[in-house]
Write an enzyme that holds these catalytic residues in place. Structure first.
Site, PDB file in Angstrom:
ATOM      1  N   SER A  39      -8.244  -0.918 -13.526  1.00  0.00           N
ATOM      2  CA  SER A  39      -9.036  -0.673 -14.727  1.00  0.00           C
ATOM      3  C   SER A  39      -8.434  -1.458 -15.898  1.00  0.00           C
ATOM      4  CB  SER A  39      -9.109   0.828 -15.004  1.00  0.00           C
ATOM      5  OG  SER A  39     -10.084   1.128 -15.967  1.00  0.00           O
ATOM      6  N   ASP A 206     -15.038   0.588 -11.234  1.00  0.00           N
ATOM      7  CA  ASP A 206     -13.668   0.827 -11.698  1.00  0.00           C
ATOM      8  C   ASP A 206     -12.698   1.145 -10.552  1.00  0.00           C
ATOM      9  OD1 ASP A 206     -11.359   1.842 -12.999  1.00  0.00           O
ATOM     10  OD2 ASP A 206     -12.568   2.489 -14.696  1.00  0.00           O
TER      11      ASP A 206
END
Length: 331
Positions: A39, A206
């Site tokens: 991320s 993500d």
């Protein structure tokens, strides 16, 4: 110079604190070998991998990064109030993520001189003590980025795992891999990749959904002492060592709770006591991952928090004691 690998936890705008921690380690003489992140941690990892120093990263944040611009609406998404929600229904994300990708590409190009910088540009020489299997799986590329393939329900450790999608790991663009890893569910549009000639679509989101803190990535096999340490930078919210109760009053808060659980619970639960000895816990105070309206004072607070946490960690850190503890654990 002290060689070390480093893994950055994801945490949205709180990643500013990672840069402060990097500054303290650079002052202490650490030289990063392999770097990884998930991320927002993938952004820091990628820029470190191409050669940015902590001071250069801090300058880039203050002069080049406008967090508000990351909320880049398009088409119906520009409509007041309802636009992002309509975009979510149509494009599976409130915001495009194009501005973030553009900034990452520009910063990488300015450091490397290449408009399209790929993982093939980050291939590391094989160390004599590494087996061929470990080299190919762990150490071939200086940078590793985590993403989640929700089409196949799998975690992707990039670049190697892009081969499963029919693509050449060497040819994967670093900036695009980072864009995959930061595709916060429902906030940014997923990245869609087609699998070679089969035209099978893979929806990538993500990396924090499945592993937001992959501190295990560069570990040596059980019973084998590492040549140098892997240091983990973890963004610790107040009381994060204990489960945090979140009130759920409807579908929006339920989605928030689901994402929060996915991106925080698994990795931290799996950490052994010996792992905790190599982790820099960075307090992030009142700030949340999606606080895109941070002002200069907020950013400075996060940076200083990272710097002070790293200084405190380094005051007691002993690689030799860590190795002894890990070998005893695996005995």
């Amino acid at each position: 110079m002290q060689k070390a690998d480093v893994v950055f936890e994801g945490g949205g705008v709180k990643g500013i604190a990672l840069v402060g921690a990097l500054q303290a380690f650079e002052e202490a003489g650490f030289q990063w070998q392999n770097v990884a992140g998930s991320s927002a941690g993938a952004i820091t990892a990628a820029l470190v991998a191409v050669g940015y120093s902590a001071m250069e990263l801090k300058k880039a944040m203050s002069t080049r990064v406008d967090f508000r611009a990351f909320m880049d609406a398009k088409g119906i998404g520009r409509l007041p109030v309802v636009g992002p929600w309509l975009s979510l229904l149509v494009a599976q994300g409130m915001y495009q993520g194009d501005h973030c990708l553009k900034v990452i590409r520009e910063l990488i190009a300015e450091k490397t001189g290449k408009k399209r910088f790929t993982f093939g540009d980050l291939v590391m020489p094989k160390e004599p003590e590494d087996s061929e299997e470990d080299y190919e799986k762990k150490y071939k590329y200086r940078l590793r980025v985590l993403a989640s393939d929700i089409s196949d329900n799998t975690m992707l450790v990039l670049p190697q795992d892009v081969a499963c999608l029919g693509q050449d790991p060497d040819d994967l663009e670093v900036a695009l891999a980072v864009r995959m890893s930061i595709s916060y569910p429902f906030f940014f549009k997923p990245v869609v990749l087609e699998e070679g000639q089969r035209k099978k679509k893979h929806w990538i989101v993500d990396g924090g959904m499945l592993s937001n803190f992959p501190v295990w990535l560069f570990d040596s096999p059980s019973g084998k002492p590492p040549a140098w340490p892997t240091i983990g930078f973890l963004l610790a919210e107040p009381g994060s060592a204990e489960p945090r109760h979140q009130h759920i009053g409807g579908p929006v808060s339920m989605i928030q709770a689901l994402i929060r659980t996915m991106t925080t619970a698994h990795d931290r639960k799996a950490l052994d006591e010996i792992d905790k000895r190599r982790i820099v816990r960075i307090p992030t105070g009142k700030y949340s991952s999606l606080d895109f309206d941070l002002d200069d004072e907020d950013q400075e607070w996060l940076y200083n928090s990272g710097y002070q946490a790293a200084k405190q960690f380094l005051s007691t850190w002993s690689f030799e004691e860590y190795v002894v503890g890990r070998l005893q654990q695996n005995a």
